[in-house]
Design a protein around this motif. Structure first.
Motif, short mmCIF file in Angstrom:
data_model
loop_
_atom_site.label_atom_id
_atom_site.label_comp_id
_atom_site.label_asym_id
_atom_site.label_seq_id
_atom_site.Cartn_x
_atom_site.Cartn_y
_atom_site.Cartn_z
N ARG A 179 36.80 42.64 33.24
CA ARG A 179 35.39 43.06 33.28
C ARG A 179 34.59 42.46 32.15
NH1 ARG A 179 37.14 48.61 35.52
NH2 ARG A 179 36.75 48.22 37.74
N GLU A 180 35.23 42.19 31.02
CA GLU A 180 34.53 41.55 29.90
C GLU A 180 34.14 40.11 30.25
OE1 GLU A 180 37.06 41.90 26.52
OE2 GLU A 180 36.46 43.97 26.12
N LEU A 181 34.96 39.46 31.05
CA LEU A 181 34.68 38.07 31.41
C LEU A 181 33.58 37.96 32.46
CD1 LEU A 181 38.29 36.59 31.54
CD2 LEU A 181 36.61 36.38 29.72
N SER A 182 33.71 38.69 33.56
CA SER A 182 32.74 38.61 34.64
C SER A 182 32.91 39.81 35.56
CB SER A 182 32.93 37.30 35.43
OG SER A 182 32.16 37.32 36.60
N GLU A 183 31.88 40.63 35.65
CA GLU A 183 31.96 41.84 36.47
C GLU A 183 32.15 41.54 37.96
OE1 GLU A 183 32.36 45.74 37.23
OE2 GLU A 183 32.05 44.96 35.22
N PRO A 184 31.37 40.64 38.56
CA PRO A 184 31.57 40.38 40.00
C PRO A 184 32.93 39.76 40.31
CG PRO A 184 29.46 39.46 39.25
CD PRO A 184 30.20 39.93 38.04
N LEU A 185 33.36 38.82 39.49
CA LEU A 185 34.66 38.17 39.71
C LEU A 185 35.80 39.16 39.46
CD1 LEU A 185 36.27 35.62 40.33
CD2 LEU A 185 36.13 35.05 37.90
N SER A 186 35.61 40.06 38.51
CA SER A 186 36.67 41.01 38.18
C SER A 186 36.99 41.92 39.36
CB SER A 186 36.29 41.85 36.96
OG SER A 186 35.26 42.76 37.28
N GLN A 187 35.98 42.31 40.12
CA GLN A 187 36.23 43.18 41.28
C GLN A 187 37.18 42.51 42.27
OE1 GLN A 187 35.37 46.34 41.59
NE2 GLN A 187 34.45 46.21 39.55
N ALA A 188 36.94 41.25 42.55
CA ALA A 188 37.79 40.52 43.49
C ALA A 188 39.21 40.36 42.95
CB ALA A 188 37.19 39.16 43.80
N LEU A 189 39.32 40.00 41.68
CA LEU A 189 40.64 39.79 41.08
C LEU A 189 41.42 41.10 40.99
CD1 LEU A 189 39.76 37.24 38.27
CD2 LEU A 189 41.05 36.81 40.36
N LEU A 190 40.73 42.17 40.63
CA LEU A 190 41.42 43.46 40.52
C LEU A 190 41.89 43.95 41.88
CD1 LEU A 190 39.16 45.22 37.87
CD2 LEU A 190 41.48 44.33 37.54
N GLN A 191 41.08 43.76 42.90
CA GLN A 191 41.49 44.15 44.25
C GLN A 191 42.68 43.32 44.73
OE1 GLN A 191 40.61 46.75 46.09
NE2 GLN A 191 39.38 47.38 44.35
N GLU A 192 42.74 42.08 44.30
CA GLU A 192 43.85 41.20 44.68
C GLU A 192 45.15 41.63 43.99
OE1 GLU A 192 44.99 36.67 43.59
OE2 GLU A 192 42.98 36.98 44.40
N GLN A 193 45.07 42.06 42.73
CA GLN A 193 46.25 42.41 41.95
C GLN A 193 46.68 43.86 42.11
OE1 GLN A 193 48.12 40.26 40.27
NE2 GLN A 193 46.75 38.64 40.93
N LEU A 194 45.80 44.72 42.61
CA LEU A 194 46.12 46.15 42.73
C LEU A 194 47.37 46.43 43.57
CD1 LEU A 194 45.31 49.03 41.98
CD2 LEU A 194 43.88 49.06 44.04
N PRO A 195 47.55 45.80 44.73
CA PRO A 195 48.80 46.07 45.49
C PRO A 195 50.06 45.66 44.74
CG PRO A 195 47.17 45.00 46.89
CD PRO A 195 46.64 44.97 45.50
N ARG A 196 50.00 44.58 43.98
CA ARG A 196 51.17 44.15 43.19
C ARG A 196 51.50 45.19 42.12
NH1 ARG A 196 50.66 39.46 40.11
NH2 ARG A 196 52.91 39.42 40.03
#
Length: 119
Positions: A25-42
């Motif tokens: 979230r510190e790097l980029s709020e919009p990009l963080s949402q996509a990355l976090l959703q991608e990593q959440l199942p792992r």
């Protein structure tokens, strides 16, 4: 590094996940949402494997700390301990982490070494 770390079953995974969320979230709020959703199942899978593995964890009783090998006593306690180890080995062989064959072989060998070191 965070992306690799959140996929490994380990203690303190939730704390690592929170640190990863803050980092993204510190790097980029919009990009963080996509990355976090991608990593959440792992992360959820790794947490589930960690909790399951903890159920199968067997710790040696205080009197069975590292020692020289002795013949088996064939007692009920010893039979129960062997049964627990067999269950743990079977769990690891089921590949709960979805490891590649070489990594799975190394993981199963590690569990066998732990078991052999106990007796």
């Amino acid at each position: 590094v965070y992306q690799r770390c959140v996929g490994i079953p380990q203690q303190g995974l939730e704390e690592t996940w929170r640190e990863y969320e803050v980092f993204e979230r510190e790097l980029s709020e919009p990009l963080s949402q996509a990355l976090l959703q991608e990593q959440l199942p792992r992360m959820q899978h790794a947490r589930q494997v960690f909790l399951e593995r903890r159920q199968y964890a067997t710790s040696p009783p205080a009197q069975q700390q590292p020692r020289l090998a002795i013949p088996p006593d064939n007692t009920i306690n010893e039979a129960n301990l062997i049964s627990k180890w067999k269950t743990r080995v079977a769990y690891e062989r089921a590949n709960p982490e979805r490891l590649q064959p070489t990594a799975l072989g190394a993981r199963v060998r590690y569990v066998y070494k732990e078991a052999v070191g106990l007796f």
